[in-house]
Motif scaffolding. Structure first.
Motif, PDB file in Angstrom:
ATOM      1  N   SER A  36       0.831  -1.203   0.000  1.00 30.63           N
ATOM      2  CA  SER A  36       0.000   0.000   0.000  1.00 30.63           C
ATOM      3  C   SER A  36       0.870   1.259   0.000  1.00 30.63           C
ATOM      4  O   SER A  36       0.561   2.238  -0.687  1.00 30.63           O
ATOM      5  N   GLY A  37       1.952   1.243   0.769  1.00 25.20           N
ATOM      6  CA  GLY A  37       2.864   2.377   0.797  1.00 25.20           C
ATOM      7  C   GLY A  37       3.531   2.604  -0.555  1.00 25.20           C
ATOM      8  O   GLY A  37       3.677   3.745  -1.004  1.00 25.20           O
ATOM      9  N   LYS A  40       1.184   4.301  -2.927  1.00 18.80           N
ATOM     10  CA  LYS A  40       1.135   5.741  -2.674  1.00 18.80           C
ATOM     11  C   LYS A  40       2.409   6.426  -3.178  1.00 18.80           C
ATOM     12  O   LYS A  40       2.351   7.502  -3.757  1.00 18.80           O
ATOM     13  N   PHE A  41       3.552   5.802  -2.949  1.00 18.73           N
ATOM     14  CA  PHE A  41       4.835   6.368  -3.373  1.00 18.73           C
ATOM     15  C   PHE A  41       4.867   6.567  -4.894  1.00 18.73           C
ATOM     16  O   PHE A  41       5.384   7.569  -5.379  1.00 18.73           O
ATOM     17  N   ASN A  45      -1.627  11.746  -5.300  1.00 17.62           N
ATOM     18  CA  ASN A  45      -2.352  11.988  -4.061  1.00 17.62           C
ATOM     19  C   ASN A  45      -3.846  12.153  -4.355  1.00 17.62           C
ATOM     20  O   ASN A  45      -4.255  13.077  -5.027  1.00 17.62           O
ATOM     21  N   TRP A  67      -1.109  12.483   3.177  1.00 15.10           N
ATOM     22  CA  TRP A  67      -0.599  11.540   2.181  1.00 15.10           C
ATOM     23  C   TRP A  67       0.826  11.106   2.547  1.00 15.10           C
ATOM     24  O   TRP A  67       1.135   9.912   2.546  1.00 15.10           O
ATOM     25  N   GLN A  68       1.671  12.079   2.871  1.00 16.26           N
ATOM     26  CA  GLN A  68       3.052  11.776   3.232  1.00 16.26           C
ATOM     27  C   GLN A  68       3.128  10.943   4.522  1.00 16.26           C
ATOM     28  O   GLN A  68       3.893   9.969   4.593  1.00 16.26           O
ATOM     29  N   SER A  70       0.863   8.926   5.791  1.00 17.68           N
ATOM     30  CA  SER A  70       0.357   7.595   5.502  1.00 17.68           C
ATOM     31  C   SER A  70       1.374   6.787   4.695  1.00 17.68           C
ATOM     32  O   SER A  70       1.662   5.631   5.007  1.00 17.68           O
ATOM     33  N   MET A  71       1.909   7.407   3.642  1.00 20.48           N
ATOM     34  CA  MET A  71       2.851   6.713   2.768  1.00 20.48           C
ATOM     35  C   MET A  71       4.090   6.268   3.547  1.00 20.48           C
ATOM     36  O   MET A  71       4.495   5.104   3.471  1.00 20.48           O
ATOM     37  N   TRP A  72       4.691   7.184   4.302  1.00 26.21           N
ATOM     38  CA  TRP A  72       5.918   6.834   5.014  1.00 26.21           C
ATOM     39  C   TRP A  72       5.651   5.847   6.149  1.00 26.21           C
ATOM     40  O   TRP A  72       6.486   4.979   6.431  1.00 26.21           O
ATOM     41  N   GLU A  74       3.438   3.524   5.984  1.00 28.20           N
ATOM     42  CA  GLU A  74       3.246   2.239   5.306  1.00 28.20           C
ATOM     43  C   GLU A  74       4.520   1.722   4.638  1.00 28.20           C
ATOM     44  O   GLU A  74       4.564   0.570   4.204  1.00 28.20           O
TER      45      GLU A  74
END
Length: 161
Positions: A36-37, A40-41, A45, A67-68, A70-72, A74
């Motif tokens: 999932s991460g 997003k990466f 967004n 967004w950042q 959550s992404m980091w 994950e």
């Protein structure tokens, strides 16, 4: 005698379980969240479209920051799970991410009865939400939060030192 006969075959499993019972759980969760991460990466967004659905205090933060975060979370927390390093903290962070995802994306927009809400307990969204999979992740993270990574982990190694 009967009890000993029934428990003897499980002795080896008990020994292995005390070392590595949590490892499949950690690897499974790490894969799911890291995937999932990465999505997003490598993606755009889309949080701005649902920023209003985020629970407090995340609804007060800009969509780009959410967004950042959550992404980091994950990307980093799954690596920590694999290593068994900071497992309880990583589990807690991923639980927060999951609760926010349930509230913002997976919870039904409207429901008037428990029977209607129960229809959202599914993998695919038929207009009633789809919170089954994130709920499974929450339940799977709970033992790691409560007990930690177990003996086959950096956490255990550090605790021994």
């Amino acid at each position: 005698m009967l009890t000993q006969t029934l428990t003897r075959p499980f002795t080896a499993l008990d020994r292995f379980g005390s070392w590595g019972a949590d490892l499949p759980l950690r690897l499974f969760l790490a894969w799911e969240f890291f995937e999932s991460g990465l999505e997003k990466f490598n993606g755009a967004n889309w949080f701005a479209d649902l920023q209003g659905n985020f629970p407090f205090p995340f609804n007060l933060l800009p969509a780009g920051l959410n967004w950042q975060l959550s992404m980091w979370a994950e990307l980093i927390c799954p690596l920590l799970l694999v290593l068994g390093l900071g497992t309880r903290l990583a589990s807690l962070v991923l639980m927060v991410v999951t609760v926010v995802a349930i509230a913002a994306v997976h919870w039904p927009a409207e429901w008037s009865s428990l029977a209607e809400l129960a229809r959202g307990y599914s993998i695919s969204d038929q207009g009633y939400g789809n919170y089954k999979l994130p709920l499974i992740y929450l339940v799977a993270l709970l033992p790691l939060l409560l007990k930690g990574a177990g003996r086959l982990s950096v956490d255990h190694w550090l605790k021994q030192r």
